[in-house]
Each structure stands twice: as structure tokens, then as C-alpha cells.
Design a protein around this motif. Structure first.
Motif, PDB file in Angstrom:
ATOM      1  N   LYS A   1      -5.249  23.280  -9.760  1.00  0.00           N
ATOM      2  CA  LYS A   1      -5.012  22.791  -8.553  1.00  0.00           C
ATOM      3  C   LYS A   1      -4.985  24.304  -7.686  1.00  0.00           C
ATOM      4  N   ASP A   2      -5.109  23.866  -6.225  1.00  0.00           N
ATOM      5  CA  ASP A   2      -5.027  24.774  -5.273  1.00  0.00           C
ATOM      6  C   ASP A   2      -3.594  25.042  -4.959  1.00  0.00           C
ATOM      7  N   PHE A   3      -3.327  26.405  -4.875  1.00  0.00           N
ATOM      8  CA  PHE A   3      -1.751  26.772  -4.377  1.00  0.00           C
ATOM      9  C   PHE A   3      -1.563  25.935  -3.332  1.00  0.00           C
ATOM     10  N   PHE A   4      -2.057  25.658  -2.311  1.00  0.00           N
ATOM     11  CA  PHE A   4      -1.924  25.061  -0.978  1.00  0.00           C
ATOM     12  C   PHE A   4      -1.521  23.387  -1.365  1.00  0.00           C
ATOM     13  N   ASP A   5      -1.951  23.092  -2.542  1.00  0.00           N
ATOM     14  CA  ASP A   5      -1.810  21.540  -2.531  1.00  0.00           C
ATOM     15  C   ASP A   5      -0.612  21.255  -3.782  1.00  0.00           C
ATOM     16  N   ILE A   6      -0.010  22.140  -4.227  1.00  0.00           N
ATOM     17  CA  ILE A   6       1.095  21.989  -5.219  1.00  0.00           C
ATOM     18  C   ILE A   6       2.331  21.850  -4.515  1.00  0.00           C
TER      19      ILE A   6
END
Length: 187
Positions: free
Chosen positions: A104-109
Motif C-alpha cells: 500500500k501507498d504510505f499516504f493511503d494507510i
């Protein structure tokens, strides 16, 4: 690139395509671990700690932690080719209960929920050169003030950092073009 210490000392780590990711250089990694073990301001005992390794790439940092005794490392790597290399590095050296790969993208976690559930002892961030929204990474670190852990961020001169002065660094080290900030987040 190799594992520098612990139960898997000397084992080779596969590297992803340098066009996709920038590997953590062995000399920088070795210096980070020397600070973690020998600093007078904090000393990390790796036995049974938990680690979050964001922007993992080949997994070099987290793999080193497992080799030194960490009970579990969660690796975050979005790129499919790179996460396949990461999986090979981990599965060739460690049992599945020692690690988890999150694609997952850091910004979506939901990082606050993750921190609350996982309760990491170390958070390692090695974002890419051309990352947009670096300020969101700094906001995340800033939100950890009441959580007892050590956050390590690797910054390379090519990365433009905005507003780093609001943090209290326990240690700050420079190795060539790499700067490493050690931030104790429960100040």
C-alpha cells in the motif's frame, strides 16, 4: 549488498531496479545501526522489538533488524516489482511470522490505527528522492509525540525538505549526501 550482523550475517540481499528505488547503502546502514546500539542518548536492544519499515525497497533496514533479533517487521512497499524482490529477500532468510509485506501507498494507510494496534519500537522512513507531499510525512512524525518509539528518517540532499526545524532530534548524522535523523517521539 549484504546483511551486516546477526543470525543471517553475510547473506546477500537482492536489489531492485535502481531506476525504481534507491538502495540503502551498506556503509549508511552500518552507521545507522552503530548509532542505534552505541548512542549514549538511547540504546536499542533488538531482541523482540517491532519495526515499521516504510518505503521498504529491498527491505535492507528491516531485514537487518530481523537478523539482529526483532520479533516482527512490517514492510511497506507499493511497487510490484520491488515488493517481489522484497518477498524473495525475506522468504529466503526468515520464517513468515517474522515479517509482513503491505503493498500500500504510505499516504493511503491509516497510520494512526496502525501505530495504535502494532505499537512499533522503531519506525524507519526512507522516502524516494522525488516524493511529493514530503510535508505529509513530517506531519505523520509530528503526530507521534505521545507514542513511545524511535523514528528514523533518511534524507538525501536531492530531497527537498520543508519545515524540519519543528522536530527535536536526538541524533543527526551526515554520511556523504545522506542525512539521518533519529527522533524520539515521546518528548
Amino acid at each position: 549488498m549484504r546483511i551486516i550482523s546477526g543470525t543471517k550475517k553475510g547473506k546477500k540481499i537482492l536489489l531492485p531496479d535502481p531506476e525504481i528505488t534507491r538502495p540503502l547503502k551498506d556503509n549508511v546502514k552500518e552507521n545507522i545501526f552503530n548509532v542505534l546500539i552505541h548512542s549514549r542518548k538511547f540504546q536499542i536492544k533488538f531482541k523482540d522489538i517491532k519495526v515499521l519499515d516504510f518505503f521498504s525497497g529491498s527491505g535492507s533496514f528491516g531485514i537487518e533488524c530481523i537478523s539482529r533479533g526483532a520479533s516482527n517487521v512490517q514492510f511497506f512497499e507499493l511497487n510490484p516489482k520491488t515488493s517481489n524482490i522484497l518477498f524473495r529477500n525475506l522468504s529466503n532468510n526468515f520464517s513468515k511470522e517474522k515479517y509482513e509485506i503491505i503493498k500500500k501507498d504510505f499516504f493511503d494507510i491509516d497510520k494512526q490505527l496502525l501505530i495504535k494496534k502494532y505499537r512499533p519500537d522503531i519506525i524507519f522512513l526512507d522516502p524516494p528522492y522525488k516524493i511529493k507531499h514530503f510535508n505529509m510525512i513530517l506531519e505523520f512524525i509530528n503526530s507521534l509525540k505521545n507514542i513511545n518509539n524511535l523514528t528514523i528518517i533518511l534524507h538525501v540532499e536531492k530531497t527537498k525538505i520543508i519545515n524540519f526545524e519543528s522536530f527535536k532530534f536526538i541524533e543527526e548524522r551526515t554520511y556523504g549526501t545522506s542525512k539521518i535523523f533519529f527522533i524520539k517521539t515521546n518528548f
